[in-house]
Motif scaffolding. Sequence first.
Motif, PDB file in Angstrom:
ATOM      1  N   ARG A 179       0.826  -1.209   0.000  1.00 20.25           N
ATOM      2  CA  ARG A 179       0.000   0.000   0.000  1.00 20.25           C
ATOM      3  C   ARG A 179       0.860   1.258   0.000  1.00 20.25           C
ATOM      4  NH1 ARG A 179      -2.851  -2.081   5.327  1.00 20.25           N
ATOM      5  NH2 ARG A 179      -0.678  -2.695   5.548  1.00 20.25           N
ATOM      6  N   ASN A 180       2.003   1.184   0.675  1.00 18.45           N
ATOM      7  CA  ASN A 180       2.903   2.329   0.718  1.00 18.45           C
ATOM      8  C   ASN A 180       3.353   2.731  -0.691  1.00 18.45           C
ATOM      9  OD1 ASN A 180       5.030   4.098   2.145  1.00 18.45           O
ATOM     10  ND2 ASN A 180       6.280   2.801   0.830  1.00 18.45           N
ATOM     11  N   ASN A 181       3.607   1.743  -1.545  1.00 23.59           N
ATOM     12  CA  ASN A 181       4.059   2.047  -2.903  1.00 23.59           C
ATOM     13  C   ASN A 181       2.975   2.758  -3.700  1.00 23.59           C
ATOM     14  OD1 ASN A 181       6.300   0.675  -2.061  1.00 23.59           O
ATOM     15  ND2 ASN A 181       5.906  -1.162  -3.275  1.00 23.59           N
ATOM     16  N   LEU A 182       1.731   2.360  -3.489  1.00 22.80           N
ATOM     17  CA  LEU A 182       0.620   3.048  -4.156  1.00 22.80           C
ATOM     18  C   LEU A 182       0.490   4.484  -3.661  1.00 22.80           C
ATOM     19  CD1 LEU A 182      -2.117   0.249  -4.280  1.00 22.80           C
ATOM     20  CD2 LEU A 182      -0.858   1.235  -6.204  1.00 22.80           C
ATOM     21  N   LEU A 183       0.765   4.698  -2.376  1.00 23.25           N
ATOM     22  CA  LEU A 183       0.740   6.058  -1.833  1.00 23.25           C
ATOM     23  C   LEU A 183       1.842   6.906  -2.474  1.00 23.25           C
ATOM     24  CD1 LEU A 183      -0.145   8.260   0.148  1.00 23.25           C
ATOM     25  CD2 LEU A 183       1.309   7.194   1.887  1.00 23.25           C
ATOM     26  N   LEU A 184       3.049   6.351  -2.554  1.00 22.90           N
ATOM     27  CA  LEU A 184       4.150   7.066  -3.187  1.00 22.90           C
ATOM     28  C   LEU A 184       3.816   7.402  -4.642  1.00 22.90           C
ATOM     29  CD1 LEU A 184       7.212   4.984  -1.895  1.00 22.90           C
ATOM     30  CD2 LEU A 184       6.651   7.326  -1.244  1.00 22.90           C
ATOM     31  N   LEU A 185       3.255   6.414  -5.351  1.00 23.41           N
ATOM     32  CA  LEU A 185       2.900   6.636  -6.748  1.00 23.41           C
ATOM     33  C   LEU A 185       1.810   7.701  -6.868  1.00 23.41           C
ATOM     34  CD1 LEU A 185       3.137   5.887  -9.722  1.00 23.41           C
ATOM     35  CD2 LEU A 185       1.485   4.049  -9.324  1.00 23.41           C
ATOM     36  N   GLY A 186       0.810   7.641  -6.000  1.00 23.99           N
ATOM     37  CA  GLY A 186      -0.258   8.630  -6.025  1.00 23.99           C
ATOM     38  C   GLY A 186       0.271  10.040  -5.807  1.00 23.99           C
ATOM     39  N   LEU A 187       1.212  10.182  -4.862  1.00 27.27           N
ATOM     40  CA  LEU A 187       1.816  11.492  -4.610  1.00 27.27           C
ATOM     41  C   LEU A 187       2.585  11.983  -5.833  1.00 27.27           C
ATOM     42  CD1 LEU A 187       3.164  10.812  -1.010  1.00 27.27           C
ATOM     43  CD2 LEU A 187       1.323  12.389  -1.601  1.00 27.27           C
ATOM     44  N   GLY A 188       3.310  11.049  -6.469  1.00 27.92           N
ATOM     45  CA  GLY A 188       4.051  11.417  -7.668  1.00 27.92           C
ATOM     46  C   GLY A 188       3.143  11.864  -8.794  1.00 27.92           C
ATOM     47  N   LEU A 189       2.027  11.181  -8.954  1.00 25.36           N
ATOM     48  CA  LEU A 189       1.081  11.537 -10.015  1.00 25.36           C
ATOM     49  C   LEU A 189       0.392  12.869  -9.720  1.00 25.36           C
ATOM     50  CD1 LEU A 189      -0.500   8.046 -10.799  1.00 25.36           C
ATOM     51  CD2 LEU A 189       1.287   9.275 -12.041  1.00 25.36           C
ATOM     52  N   ILE A 190       0.154  13.150  -8.450  1.00 24.07           N
ATOM     53  CA  ILE A 190      -0.409  14.460  -8.089  1.00 24.07           C
ATOM     54  C   ILE A 190       0.567  15.566  -8.480  1.00 24.07           C
ATOM     55  CG2 ILE A 190      -1.013  15.940  -6.136  1.00 24.07           C
ATOM     56  CD1 ILE A 190      -2.178  13.450  -4.771  1.00 24.07           C
ATOM     57  N   ALA A 191       1.864  15.332  -8.209  1.00 24.10           N
ATOM     58  CA  ALA A 191       2.875  16.317  -8.595  1.00 24.10           C
ATOM     59  C   ALA A 191       2.933  16.476 -10.113  1.00 24.10           C
ATOM     60  CB  ALA A 191       4.241  15.903  -8.050  1.00 24.10           C
ATOM     61  N   LEU A 192       2.878  15.359 -10.835  1.00 19.68           N
ATOM     62  CA  LEU A 192       2.928  15.408 -12.301  1.00 19.68           C
ATOM     63  C   LEU A 192       1.691  16.071 -12.894  1.00 19.68           C
ATOM     64  CD1 LEU A 192       4.370  11.853 -13.047  1.00 19.68           C
ATOM     65  CD2 LEU A 192       5.481  14.019 -13.593  1.00 19.68           C
ATOM     66  N   SER A 193       0.562  15.972 -12.197  1.00 20.05           N
ATOM     67  CA  SER A 193      -0.682  16.526 -12.732  1.00 20.05           C
ATOM     68  C   SER A 193      -0.636  18.045 -12.865  1.00 20.05           C
ATOM     69  CB  SER A 193      -1.869  16.121 -11.851  1.00 20.05           C
ATOM     70  OG  SER A 193      -1.799  16.769 -10.579  1.00 20.05           O
ATOM     71  N   SER A 194       0.352  18.679 -12.215  1.00 22.27           N
ATOM     72  CA  SER A 194       0.491  20.130 -12.361  1.00 22.27           C
ATOM     73  C   SER A 194       0.876  20.516 -13.788  1.00 22.27           C
ATOM     74  CB  SER A 194       1.540  20.658 -11.376  1.00 22.27           C
ATOM     75  OG  SER A 194       2.820  20.107 -11.664  1.00 22.27           O
ATOM     76  N   LEU A 195       1.335  19.533 -14.572  1.00 25.74           N
ATOM     77  CA  LEU A 195       1.708  19.788 -15.965  1.00 25.74           C
ATOM     78  C   LEU A 195       0.515  19.726 -16.906  1.00 25.74           C
ATOM     79  CD1 LEU A 195       4.875  17.469 -16.096  1.00 25.74           C
ATOM     80  CD2 LEU A 195       4.861  19.958 -15.794  1.00 25.74           C
ATOM     81  N   TRP A 196      -0.620  19.235 -16.427  1.00 27.30           N
ATOM     82  CA  TRP A 196      -1.757  18.946 -17.301  1.00 27.30           C
ATOM     83  C   TRP A 196      -2.887  19.948 -17.103  1.00 27.30           C
ATOM     84  CZ3 TRP A 196      -1.805  13.346 -15.012  1.00 27.30           C
ATOM     85  CH2 TRP A 196      -0.649  12.679 -15.430  1.00 27.30           C
TER      86      TRP A 196
ATOM     87  N   GLY B 231      -6.752  11.292 -16.900  1.00 28.29           N
ATOM     88  CA  GLY B 231      -5.674  10.538 -16.273  1.00 28.29           C
ATOM     89  C   GLY B 231      -6.122   9.831 -15.011  1.00 28.29           C
ATOM     90  N   LEU B 232      -6.948  10.500 -14.194  1.00 29.18           N
ATOM     91  CA  LEU B 232      -7.464   9.889 -12.968  1.00 29.18           C
ATOM     92  C   LEU B 232      -8.331   8.685 -13.297  1.00 29.18           C
ATOM     93  CD1 LEU B 232      -7.858   9.917  -9.903  1.00 29.18           C
ATOM     94  CD2 LEU B 232      -9.760  11.515 -10.235  1.00 29.18           C
ATOM     95  N   ALA B 233      -9.179   8.811 -14.306  1.00 28.62           N
ATOM     96  CA  ALA B 233     -10.051   7.705 -14.705  1.00 28.62           C
ATOM     97  C   ALA B 233      -9.225   6.508 -15.179  1.00 28.62           C
ATOM     98  CB  ALA B 233     -11.009   8.160 -15.803  1.00 28.62           C
TER      99      ALA B 233
ATOM    100  N   ALA C 157       9.640  17.765  -6.993  1.00 31.27           N
ATOM    101  CA  ALA C 157       8.474  16.886  -6.918  1.00 31.27           C
ATOM    102  C   ALA C 157       8.864  15.527  -6.340  1.00 31.27           C
ATOM    103  CB  ALA C 157       7.857  16.717  -8.299  1.00 31.27           C
ATOM    104  N   THR C 158      10.036  15.035  -6.719  1.00 35.78           N
ATOM    105  CA  THR C 158      10.496  13.738  -6.214  1.00 35.78           C
ATOM    106  C   THR C 158      10.827  13.823  -4.732  1.00 35.78           C
ATOM    107  OG1 THR C 158      11.421  13.300  -8.404  1.00 35.78           O
ATOM    108  CG2 THR C 158      12.129  11.859  -6.617  1.00 35.78           C
ATOM    109  N   LEU C 159      11.435  14.931  -4.296  1.00 41.94           N
ATOM    110  CA  LEU C 159      11.706  15.125  -2.863  1.00 41.94           C
ATOM    111  C   LEU C 159      10.413  15.189  -2.062  1.00 41.94           C
ATOM    112  CD1 LEU C 159      14.589  17.768  -3.033  1.00 41.94           C
ATOM    113  CD2 LEU C 159      14.780  15.410  -2.232  1.00 41.94           C
ATOM    114  N   LEU C 160       9.389  15.806  -2.636  1.00 35.40           N
ATOM    115  CA  LEU C 160       8.089  15.869  -1.972  1.00 35.40           C
ATOM    116  C   LEU C 160       7.558  14.464  -1.710  1.00 35.40           C
ATOM    117  CD1 LEU C 160       5.498  17.406  -1.069  1.00 35.40           C
ATOM    118  CD2 LEU C 160       4.727  17.273  -3.438  1.00 35.40           C
ATOM    119  N   VAL C 161       7.692  13.587  -2.697  1.00 34.72           N
ATOM    120  CA  VAL C 161       7.245  12.202  -2.546  1.00 34.72           C
ATOM    121  C   VAL C 161       8.084  11.473  -1.504  1.00 34.72           C
ATOM    122  CG1 VAL C 161       7.013   9.987  -3.712  1.00 34.72           C
ATOM    123  CG2 VAL C 161       6.350  12.085  -4.896  1.00 34.72           C
ATOM    124  N   MET C 162       9.395  11.611  -1.586  1.00 35.76           N
ATOM    125  CA  MET C 162      10.300  10.856  -0.717  1.00 35.76           C
ATOM    126  C   MET C 162      10.205  11.277   0.746  1.00 35.76           C
ATOM    127  SD  MET C 162      13.738  10.492  -3.071  1.00 35.76           S
ATOM    128  CE  MET C 162      14.416   9.211  -2.017  1.00 35.76           C
TER     129      MET C 162
END
Length: 441
Positions: free
Chosen positions: A210-227, A235-237, A390-395
Amino acid sequence: MNRLSSFVTFGTLGRALTLTNLCRLFALLMVAWQPFPGEYRVPLVGSALLGLALTWRGEWGAVAEPAKRLGLLLLCLLIPGLLSIPTSLAPSKSWGEIASVVLVGLAGLSVLYGLRHQQDHSWLQTGLVIVIAAWIGDGLLQALTGADVFGITPKAEGMINGPFTTNGIFGIIVAAMTPLVLWEPLKQRQRWAIALLSGIVITVTLSGQRNNLLLLGLGLIALSSLWSRRTRLIGLAILVATVVAVYPFAPTLQQRSNWMISSGSEMVASLQELRENPSDATSSKRLFNSLNRFTSDRAFLVDAGLKMIQDRPLTGVGINAFRPAYPLYAQLTPHGHRDKPTHAHNIYLELTAETGLIGLGGLLLAIALGWRWFALACHERQRMAAPYAATLLVMLFPLTTHTVLFAAFYFCLLIMVLGGFLAALFSPEAVIAAQIEPTPN
């Protein structure tokens, strides 16, 4: 003629093996070499030796400004660690950790030197794309056939670990590195980046944590600032649909999700009983056990960590002393014994338990300084530093588990990303580019 060709070949190799290229290569190896013999130690020690060579030759002056900032951030961690040693429950381990922080500092100097130019950042990010894509392919092969290209099999049913011989690390690195790997490709609307993102979502889900999904979700939230907003919804769907489709093939994740559902209802019932009778020891114990099941035995770690903080609030039990201190503070499990954890499974809890409130304050100060420098930087420097930020935010997100700030593979990853962040944020090239950029009419 053959001899001449050989000289040309060696000459080309000599030009390629410049100090800059070696530093840049070892920065990439901090991720790429993790599955192989020596793991994080090989690139970390190699980078530290390069950093020592830079210091010896006086080359560090080329990165003096970001090096000073890196030194300041590491001092925010090092000083509380030193203050914790007089009362440490494992002084030898604490001194060893202090030495490793110094080693990491030298390695960070090498990263800064290797990423002085904008093309160095592009090279590193392209290298990370290749490495992560290869790992994803290896993980998918393992999921389909039961073994990867090296013959490595999953250590738990349905919990793929790619080219790694231990569980967990594969999914953590892939998820945590997602913003750095995909930032520029998605920004440039590269179509293959969508396929790579899909592969990341699938493999992280199959990694079963579950932790990995949380990390991935945080990363995707950061990436979504580009869209745009529309792209974010699409993308969410797609993300939800992919996770739902892959979920039936991830039995470990299913098991842990079921634990959360069943223990969640038990916690609600126990809380209701305690509300009616606050002195009921049975309900209190039942609440703790259900919380422990909900977090996969993490409640014992949290409980022990909080007791360490309560016992030694200012300086903690000693840097790198959580593991030897644990038996002194942990309560017995339902089986009548104490677990032997390697770490607290939370960066902030472990840091505070080991170095006290002074250590926690030091980490928060380091984070605040980093974001202040980012906020004050010019637009061009912010653009270069954004993928690392963005990566530091996730880590460094406070609710993640399975990670520890000091020691092991995570600190190695962190110094690489932090080095890239500071190198970009204090790049003289970025200022020059911003000055010559034509102003819009």
